[in-house]
Enzyme design. Structure first.
Site, PDB file in Angstrom:
ATOM      1  N   HIS A  60       0.826  -1.208   0.000  1.00  0.00           N
ATOM      2  CA  HIS A  60       0.000   0.000   0.000  1.00  0.00           C
ATOM      3  C   HIS A  60       0.856   1.251   0.000  1.00  0.00           C
ATOM      4  CE1 HIS A  60       0.571  -1.306   4.189  1.00  0.00           C
ATOM      5  NE2 HIS A  60       0.646  -0.013   4.491  1.00  0.00           N
TER       6      HIS A  60
HETATM    7  P1  AMP Z   1       1.834   0.678   7.444  1.00  0.00           P
HETATM    8  O1  AMP Z   1       2.519   1.040   8.698  1.00  0.00           O
HETATM    9  O2  AMP Z   1       2.537   1.175   6.216  1.00  0.00           O
HETATM   10  O3  AMP Z   1       1.526  -0.742   7.406  1.00  0.00           O
HETATM   11  O4  AMP Z   1       0.446   1.431   7.442  1.00  0.00           O
HETATM   12  C1  AMP Z   1      -0.762   0.824   7.664  1.00  0.00           C
HETATM   13  C2  AMP Z   1      -1.779   1.891   7.679  1.00  0.00           C
HETATM   14  O5  AMP Z   1      -3.024   1.255   7.710  1.00  0.00           O
HETATM   15  C3  AMP Z   1      -1.676   2.807   8.882  1.00  0.00           C
HETATM   16  O6  AMP Z   1      -1.589   4.131   8.434  1.00  0.00           O
HETATM   17  C4  AMP Z   1      -2.961   2.530   9.648  1.00  0.00           C
HETATM   18  O7  AMP Z   1      -3.475   3.731  10.167  1.00  0.00           O
HETATM   19  C5  AMP Z   1      -3.864   1.965   8.585  1.00  0.00           C
HETATM   20  N1  AMP Z   1      -4.843   0.999   9.037  1.00  0.00           N
HETATM   21  C6  AMP Z   1      -4.715   0.084   9.993  1.00  0.00           C
HETATM   22  N2  AMP Z   1      -5.835  -0.679  10.067  1.00  0.00           N
HETATM   23  C7  AMP Z   1      -6.658  -0.228   9.111  1.00  0.00           C
HETATM   24  C8  AMP Z   1      -7.961  -0.590   8.682  1.00  0.00           C
HETATM   25  N3  AMP Z   1      -8.623  -1.584   9.250  1.00  0.00           N
HETATM   26  N4  AMP Z   1      -8.512   0.095   7.662  1.00  0.00           N
HETATM   27  C9  AMP Z   1      -7.830   1.103   7.087  1.00  0.00           C
HETATM   28  N5  AMP Z   1      -6.626   1.500   7.454  1.00  0.00           N
HETATM   29  C10 AMP Z   1      -6.032   0.839   8.455  1.00  0.00           C
END
Ligand code: AMP
Length: 752
Positions: free
Chosen positions: A650
Site C-alpha cells: 500500500h
Molecule cells: P503501514 O505502517 O505502512 O503498514 O500502514 C498501515 C496503515 O493502515 C496505517 O496508516 C494505519 O493507520 C492503517 N490501518 C490500519 N488498520 C486499518 C484498517 N482496518 N482500515 C484502514 N486503514 C487501516
C-alpha cells in the site's frame, strides 16, 4: 442438479497455512451454508466449501440401509419426487456412495492446495462423519461446528425457503428434517475432533463465525469443547461448571464435556472456601453456593474487569492503606458501571490484600454481584478457572507475556510511556493469545506509585503523595473500563466490533495526555518503558513476515473491495483507493495493490514497475483533488513504509500538516518523517535501476523528533505538534527535488 459445489477463494501464493477441516453438523435449515458463506467472506484464510446436495445425502444414507428398510427407501423416493433426477445422478456417480466419495475427493484436493475445508452437509451422526474425519490424516485438525437448533425452527425455515440449491424446501423439507431428528448424535472429541463448538442460538453462531472468520492463514484455535450443549440452562450451566468439579463424575471414563473442562480449581481466596475434589454439590454450604453463583455469573456475558492490586507487590505499597483505597474506589465505581463487574485477582489463597479487601468490602456492604475477589492467574482466568473477564488490567511493572507481540505493538501504537496514576486502554488484536484463548478484548495498562527503595523513583514514605497517586491509578483504571462498557463492547466481540475497538483509543490520563512522557523520569516510569520495550526487530524487513489476523484488513479490502464500500474511495483493475482508518494527517489515504502475493515493498521487483507507476499516478491524482478542494493542505507526500505493519502493498498519500489526533507517538511521526518512509518516486527509480528496493532500518523509528520542515528537535510529540502547527520554514531541499513533495502548483508529476 449439482451434486457438489466447491466454492473457494484462491490462496495467496507461497503461504504455508495450517489447514483445518471444519465439519458442520446440523439439520436442514439450521444455517450451515450461511455459516460457510460468512466465514469465507470475512476470512483471510483460503477455504473450500464442500457441499453435498441435500437430497443425495439422504439418498446416500437410505441406500446404505436399503435391504433392511426397503419400504422406507421407496417411500422416501416418492416423497421427494426424485426418482428420475436422482437415479440419473446415481448412475452417473456409479453408486450412491459416489456422491460422498466425490465430496471426500474434492476435500482432499482442496487440502492438497493448502486450503482449509468446510464440510457443508448434515453430518448428523457418527457414521456420517467418520470418513470426513480421516481427511488429511493426523496432520490436519478436524473441528466440528454444531448448529443445534430445535427441529421446529429448522422445519419452519426450510419449509419457507425458495430457490434452495438442493431443492429442499416446502413439504419435502419438513419430512427430511423429521426423518433426521431421531438419528441425531452429537459429536464427541473421541471421534477424532480437536475442537467442537456447540451453537444453540444466533449469538453463538455469530461468535463462531467470528472465530473462524478471523482465523488468519497461520493461526490456530485452542482444542476442546466450546459452547453449551443444553439450550435451556445457560445460566445454570455456568454454575454447573463449578458443581461438576465437586461431583464425582457419573460417566467416568467418557470424554470431557465443556463443563468439565472449564472447572475452576478455586473460586475464592479463603482456604476453607476452596472446593475440594471429593465434596459433593449437596454438601456445599450456602456461602459456597453463593460464591459459585457469583463466579458463574462473572462467566456470563457481562463485561467484567479483572484487576490485580496495584503497587502492593513489587512497589511495596502498604497493604492496609492500599486495601482502603481499593474498597473506596470500588465503592465509588460499582454504581457507575451498570451491570458490569469488577474482580480483584491475586495468585494465591494466602494473599493478604485479597482478604483485607474482601473483609472491608463486606463491611461496607458492597454488592457482591458487582465486586468480588478471585484467586487465579489473571492471564488464564477463563482457560484455567472458567471465569471470563473481557478486560484485564496490567499493573504495568511487568510484561504481559500472554498478550503476545500483538499486544506490544497495539500498545506502542497508543503511547510511548505511562506516568504513575494513569491508565491506558489497549484494544487487543484478535490474533493475541489473550483474545483467542481467554476472550480478553481489552488490556488496560495502569501504573501506580512506587514505595520500594530498591526500585527507581521511590516515593520513600510519602504516603500522602503515594495515596493520591494510587487513588488516581484506580480512578483511571475504572474510568477506562467504564468507557469500554459504555462503548457497548460485548464480551464476545464480532468482527466489526473488533474493528471498531481497534479504532477507538482510550487514554485516561487524569492530567491530560502524556503528561510526563519523555520528560524527567517519574516514579515507575522506567518500569512502564520496560514493560513496553517492544523490540524494534519485531518490525521485520524480511519478505516472509508472518501477519497476524488484525494485519489482514487491507489485504481483505484489496481482494474484496465490493464488501467495503464504506471505506473504499475508488476501485480500479489493479488498485483500490481507501481512507486510512487512523489518518495521521488531515488527509491520509492508501492506494492498495490488488495483486495477490505482494504483501509489502519488500516483495516488489522490476516487473512490478508498471503497477507501482499506476499506484503513484492514482495517488497523485487524489492528492491533487484534495489540494484543489482544500487550500489549507498545501503539500502531500506519496510513499511506502520500509516495514509496514499491515499486509498488502500500500502507498501512503499523506498531507504534510500531520494535524491528527491519531498521530500519537514517536513511531507514528518517524514512520513518515525519516528515511523509513521511502518516496514513491524513489522506489520506482531504484526498481528501474537496481531491480529491487533498499529497505531502511527500523532504528529510524526511535530517532529523535525533528520538525519535517526546519529540522528542529522537540522533546515530545505534543511539543512537536505545537511547533509544526506554526512552522512555516521551507521544506528541506531533498524533499523539494524529483517530485517528492506534491503541491497544488504541481501537475506534472505523473509517472511516464
Ligand atoms: P503501514 O505502517 O505502512 O503498514 O500502514 C498501515 C496503515 O493502515 C496505517 O496508516 C494505519 O493507520 C492503517 N490501518 C490500519 N488498520 C486499518 C484498517 N482496518 N482500515 C484502514 N486503514 C487501516
Amino acid at each position: 442438479m449439482e451434486t457438489m459445489e466447491i466454492d473457494s477463494p484462491t490462496p495467496s501464493s507461497g503461504e504455508e497455512t495450517k489447514a483445518i477441516v471444519v465439519i458442520l453438523m446440523g439439520l436442514p435449515g439450521s444455517g450451515k451454508s450461511t455459516f460457510c458463506d460468512h466465514v469465507m467472506r470475512s476470512s483471510s484464510r483460503p477455504w473450500a466449501r464442500i457441499c453435498q446436495n441435500m437430497l443425495l445425502q439422504v439418498f446416500d444414507e437410505m441406500s446404505q440401509r436399503v435391504s433392511s428398510d426397503l419400504v422406507g427407501f421407496i417411500t422416501l423416493l416418492r416423497l421427494f419426487d426424485l426418482s428420475l433426477t436422482l437415479l440419473h445422478h446415481d448412475t452417473i456417480n456409479n453408486g450412491k456412495s459416489g456422491t460422498k466419495l466425490q465430496c471426500l475427493s474434492s476435500a482432499t484436493s482442496a487440502l492438497k492446495e493448502g486450503k482449509s475445508v468446510l464440510i457443508d452437509r448434515c453430518n448428523i451422526n457418527k457414521e456420517q462423519r467418520v470418513d470426513f474425519l480421516k481427511l488429511g490424516g493426523t496432520k490436519v485438525e478436524k473441528h466440528a461446528v454444531v448448529l443445534d437448533f430445535p427441529a421446529k425452527l429448522c422445519i419452519s425455515r426450510s419449509v419457507k425457503r425458495t430457490g434452495h440449491e438442493g431443492n429442499l424446501q416446502g413439504g419435502k423439507a419438513a419430512a427430511v428434517v423429521n426423518q433426521m431428528v431421531p438419528k441425531k448424535e452429537l459429536p464427541k472429541l473421541t471421534e477424532g475432533f480437536a475442537r467442537i463448538t456447540f451453537c444453540q442460538d444466533e449469538k453463538d453462531v455469530k461468535e463462531s463465525i467470528n472465530v473462524y472468520g478471523l482465523l488468519g492463514p497461520l493461526d490456530s484455535l485452542p482444542s476442546g469443547c466450546f459452547g453449551n450443549k443444553n439450550s435451556d440452562t445457560k445460566t445454570q450451566l455456568g454454575i454447573m461448571k463449578f458443581l461438576k468439579k465437586v461431583e464425582p463424575s457419573s460417566n467416568a471414563g467418557s470424554e470431557p464435556t465443556i463443563s468439565q473442562k472449564l472447572i475452576p480449581n478455586e473460586i475464592s481466596p479463603g482456604k476453607d472456601s476452596g472446593l475440594q475434589g471429593t465434596k459433593k454439590a449437596s454438601d456445599l454450604t450456602g456461602v459456597a453456593h453463593k460464591k459459585l453463583e457469583e463466579a458463574a455469573a462473572a462467566s456470563d456475558n457481562i463485561p467484567t474487569l479483572a484487576f490485580p492490586s496495584i503497587s502492593t507487590s513489587d512497589f511495596q505499597f502498604n497493604l492496609e492503606k492500599a486495601s482502603d483505597i481499593i474498597v473506596e474506589k470500588v465503592e465509588e465505581f460499582v454504581g457507575k458501571i451498570g451491570k458490569a463487574k469488577l474482580v480483584l485477582v491475586d495468585l494465591s489463597h494466602k494473599s493478604k490484600i485479597l482478604s483485607l479487601v474482601k473483609t472491608k468490602a463486606e463491611q461496607k456492604n458492597i454488592d457482591s454481584h458487582k465486586f468480588s475477589t478471585f484467586v487465579g492467574d489473571i492471564t488464564r482466568l477463563r482457560s484455567q478457572k472458567g471465569l471470563h473477564c473481557n478486560v484485564i488490567a496490567n499493573a504495568a511493572n511487568w510484561r504481559l507475556k500472554p498478550g503476545g507481540s500483538e499486544l506490544d505493538i497495539a500498545t506502542k501504537e497508543k503511547a510511548d510511556c505511562l506516568s504513575p496514576g494513569n491508565a491506558l486502554v489497549v484494544p487487543l488484536p484478535s490474533s493475541s493469545p489473550l483474545f483467542t484463548r481467554e476472550g480478553v478484548t481489552h488490556v488496560i495498562h495502569v501504573l501506580g506509585p512506587n514505595m520500594n527503595p530498591q526500585r527507581p523513583d521511590c516515593l520513600k514514605d510519602d504516603y500522602v503523595h503515594g495515596s493520591e497517586l494510587l487513588r488516581k491509578a484506580y480512578t483511571s483504571l475504572f474510568e477506562g473500563f467504564s468507557s469500554i462498557v459504555k462503548s457497548g463492547t460485548e464480551v464476545h466481540s464480532t468482527n466489526d466490533d473488533h474493528k471498531l475497538k481497534r479504532e477507538a483509543a482510550y487514554e485516561f490520563d487524569m492530567n491530560k495526555k502524556y503528561k510526563g512522557c519523555e520528560k524527567d523520569p517519574q516514579p515507575g516510569l522506567s518500569d512502564f518503558r520496560d514493560v513496553r520495550k517492544i523490540p524494534d526487530e519485531k518490525v521485520s524487513l524480511e519478505t516472509t513476515k508472518t501477519w497476524g489476523s488484525w494485519a489482514q484488513a487491507l489485504y481483505n479490502i484489496a481482494m474484496h473491495p465490493e464488501n467495503h464500500t464504506n471505506v473504499v474511495l475508488e476501485t480500479l483493475d489493479d488498485v483500490v483507493v481507501m481512507n486510512d482508518a487512523y489518518p495521521k494527517a488531515k488527509r491520509h489515504i492508501l492506494v492498495l495493490a490488488r495483486a495477490n502475493g505482494l504483501d509489502s515493498i519488500a516483495d516488489v521487483h522490476r516487473e512490478h514497475i508498471s503497477l507501482l507507476k499506476s499506484m503513484h499516478d492514482v495517488g497523485f491524482k487524489w492528492a491533487q483533488k484534495f489540494l484543489n478542494e482544500d487550500k489549507s493542505l498545501s503539500f502531500f507526500r506519496l510513499g511506502y513504509h520500509s516495514a509496514p505493519s499491515m499486509r498488502q502493498l500500500h502507498l501512503h498519500v499523506i498531507s504534510q500538516d500531520f494535524d491528527s489526533g491519531h498521530l500519537k507517538n514517536k513511531k507514528h511521526w518517524n514512520s513518515f518523517n525519516t528515511p523509513f518512509f521511502i518516496d514513491s518516486v524513489d522506489v520506482i527509480k531504484e526498481l528501474d535501476e537496481v531491480g529491487k528496493v533498499t529497505l531502511k532500518n527500523d532504528k529510524f523509528l526511535s530517532m529523535e523528533l525533528r520538525c519535517h520542515r526546519c529540522k528542529s528537535v522537540h522533546p515530545n510529540v505534543p511539543r512537536l505538534k505545537a511547533h509544526i502547527s506554526s512552522c512555516q520554514a521551507s521544506f528541506p531541499a531533498a524533499l523539494l527535488q524529483n517530485g517528492r513533495l506534491v503541491s497544488s502548483e504541481d501537475n506534472t508529476n505523473f509517472c511516464e
